[in-house]
Design a protein around this motif. Structure first.
Motif, PDB file in Angstrom:
ATOM      1  N   UNK A 142      47.495  10.950  19.239  1.00  0.00           N
ATOM      2  CA  UNK A 142      47.884   9.686  18.613  1.00  0.00           C
ATOM      3  C   UNK A 142      46.717   8.706  18.558  1.00  0.00           C
ATOM      4  N   UNK A 143      45.669   8.959  19.314  1.00  0.00           N
ATOM      5  CA  UNK A 143      44.472   8.123  19.333  1.00  0.00           C
ATOM      6  C   UNK A 143      43.320   8.988  19.842  1.00  0.00           C
ATOM      7  N   UNK A 144      42.107   8.485  19.660  1.00  0.00           N
ATOM      8  CA  UNK A 144      40.918   9.204  20.107  1.00  0.00           C
ATOM      9  C   UNK A 144      40.095   8.310  21.011  1.00  0.00           C
ATOM     10  N   UNK A 145      39.869   8.751  22.239  1.00  0.00           N
ATOM     11  CA  UNK A 145      38.907   8.107  23.120  1.00  0.00           C
ATOM     12  C   UNK A 145      37.521   8.692  22.855  1.00  0.00           C
ATOM     13  N   UNK A 146      36.542   7.826  22.706  1.00  0.00           N
ATOM     14  CA  UNK A 146      35.137   8.241  22.695  1.00  0.00           C
ATOM     15  C   UNK A 146      34.505   7.655  23.948  1.00  0.00           C
ATOM     16  N   UNK A 147      34.033   8.523  24.844  1.00  0.00           N
ATOM     17  CA  UNK A 147      33.453   8.003  26.071  1.00  0.00           C
ATOM     18  C   UNK A 147      31.946   7.858  25.938  1.00  0.00           C
ATOM     19  N   UNK A 148      31.447   6.776  26.491  1.00  0.00           N
ATOM     20  CA  UNK A 148      30.005   6.530  26.556  1.00  0.00           C
ATOM     21  C   UNK A 148      29.611   6.586  28.029  1.00  0.00           C
ATOM     22  N   UNK A 149      28.595   7.374  28.344  1.00  0.00           N
ATOM     23  CA  UNK A 149      28.319   7.706  29.749  1.00  0.00           C
ATOM     24  C   UNK A 149      26.833   7.904  30.002  1.00  0.00           C
ATOM     25  N   UNK A 150      26.015   6.973  29.520  1.00  0.00           N
ATOM     26  CA  UNK A 150      24.572   7.137  29.656  1.00  0.00           C
ATOM     27  C   UNK A 150      24.143   7.288  31.107  1.00  0.00           C
TER      28      UNK A 150
END
Length: 361
Positions: A142-150
């Motif tokens: 139902x939604x998309x998480x985009x994770x940022x993890x530098x």
């Protein structure tokens, strides 16, 4: 390699949970008590609107795992609990699926066990629009998480070392998919400047995901021979991030989610009172389901639901939005952070209009 790493992540995250290596910044948030301010418990609604859907709980199971047979069993247990309680949930990173499609069942089990629930897919900012669409389709998300993890990538022995293209990828994905995009940190916090940038990229929601919960810098350091531990505890807490990003959220219209170091239903209430739309829990729920199975997590979620409703009644909030008028006193390291960043916290203590000589703000 990827499957083994996923299993390592779970093992090391559970070790952190056992050791209670968590920030105490939620303890720096005090709720002002007004003795005649309570309302009836049965008048309180926990509903929040997210992505044109009604969540019956303003907290959710945040992205944790998947990518191996072991983690697939964890996802199955989490999905069973989500289906029974109606709580929204997110997948762990599905990047493993694109390296090894045979691990798909560790993710598809989420929808199989929870056919009608609100489910978020999860990918890294390195993903392409095509991969994003495929991940959404794989679990009917139902939604998309985009994770940022530098930070995690820097410490990870086999991690990425190029990050400047992330903004372009996020923008392309947001344009290409037909579900809302949530950008989340993995436990190092957000600033208002980051939220403004994400707004320009077409993001619908931001999870500030502060430190104080599962520390992926610490996890990746434990996997290295040289123990690169200098970044353990890096970044801002969820509390500090909500304070930092609230102005940007108001100006851009992007709602904030909060996660990282959420230990109790009281922490949920405090995060909501600081402006979060909903609150994510990962490590604590992971420990419960690993130790005692989905039935124990179902009981825990229902306990948190009842406790949150009761505490909202105590502070006179009939709905989640009303919590943003709750008087709060912010102290300790949270106040130090806010002062250093130039944020005035005095209004939090008199938002209800019940301060002596004060007015509603």
């Amino acid at each position: 390699m990827s499957s083994s790493r996923k299993d390592d992540h779970v093992r090391l995250a559970l070790e952190q949970e056992t050791a209670k290596l968590r920030s105490r910044d939620f303890d720096d948030v005090r709720v002002v008590h007004h003795a005649l301010g309570a309302v009836n418990v049965d008048s309180v609604s926990l509903d929040v609107e997210v992505a044109d859907r009604t969540w019956t709980l303003p907290f959710y199971i945040n992205g944790m795992t998947g990518g191996s047979e072991f983690t697939g069993k964890i996802n199955q247990a989490l999905a069973i609990a989500a289906a029974e309680t109606g709580i929204a949930m997110a997948s762990g990173s599905m990047s493993a699926y694109f390296k090894d499609p045979s691990c798909a069942p560790s993710f598809t089990v989420l929808r199989e066990e929870n056919p009608h629930g609100f489910l978020m897919a999860n990918l890294s900012a390195n993903a392409s629009p095509e991969q994003a669409r495929e991940a959404i389709e794989l679990i009917d998300a139902d939604a998309l998480q985009i994770h940022v993890n530098a930070v995690q990538e820097i410490v990870m022995p086999e991690g990425d070392r190029e990050f400047e293209h992330w903004g372009g990828h996020i923008k392309a994905i947001a344009r290409a998919v037909d579900v809302p995009v949530v950008v989340k940190e993995v436990g190092f916090g957000m600033t208002g400047a980051t939220v403004r940038t994400l707004s320009s990229l077409g993001v619908a929601y931001v999870d500030v995901a502060g430190n104080g919960g599962t520390d992926f810098a610490r996890i990746e350091s434990a996997r290295r021979a040289d123990r690169f531990s200098h970044l353990n505890g890096w970044g801002q807490s969820a509390v500090e991030s909500l304070i930092d990003a609230r102005g940007a959220s108001r100006d851009t219209g992007i709602p904030l989610f909060a996660s990282g170091g959420v230990r109790t239903s009281l922490d949920v209430l405090k995060a909501l009172a600081l402006g979060a739309k909903a609150v994510g829990i990962a490590g604590g729920f992971l420990a419960t389901v690993r130790e005692d199975g989905p039935e124990a997590l179902i009981r825990e979620i229902r306990t948190w639901e009842a406790q949150l409703r009761s505490m909202m009644a105590l502070v006179g909030a009939r709905n989640v939005e009303a919590l943003t008028h709750t008087d709060l006193v912010l102290t300790g390291s949270v106040r130090e952070y806010a002062n250093a960043r130039g944020f005035d916290l005095s209004h939090f203590a008199r938002r209800s209009g019940k301060a002596s000589g004060g007015s509603h703000e």
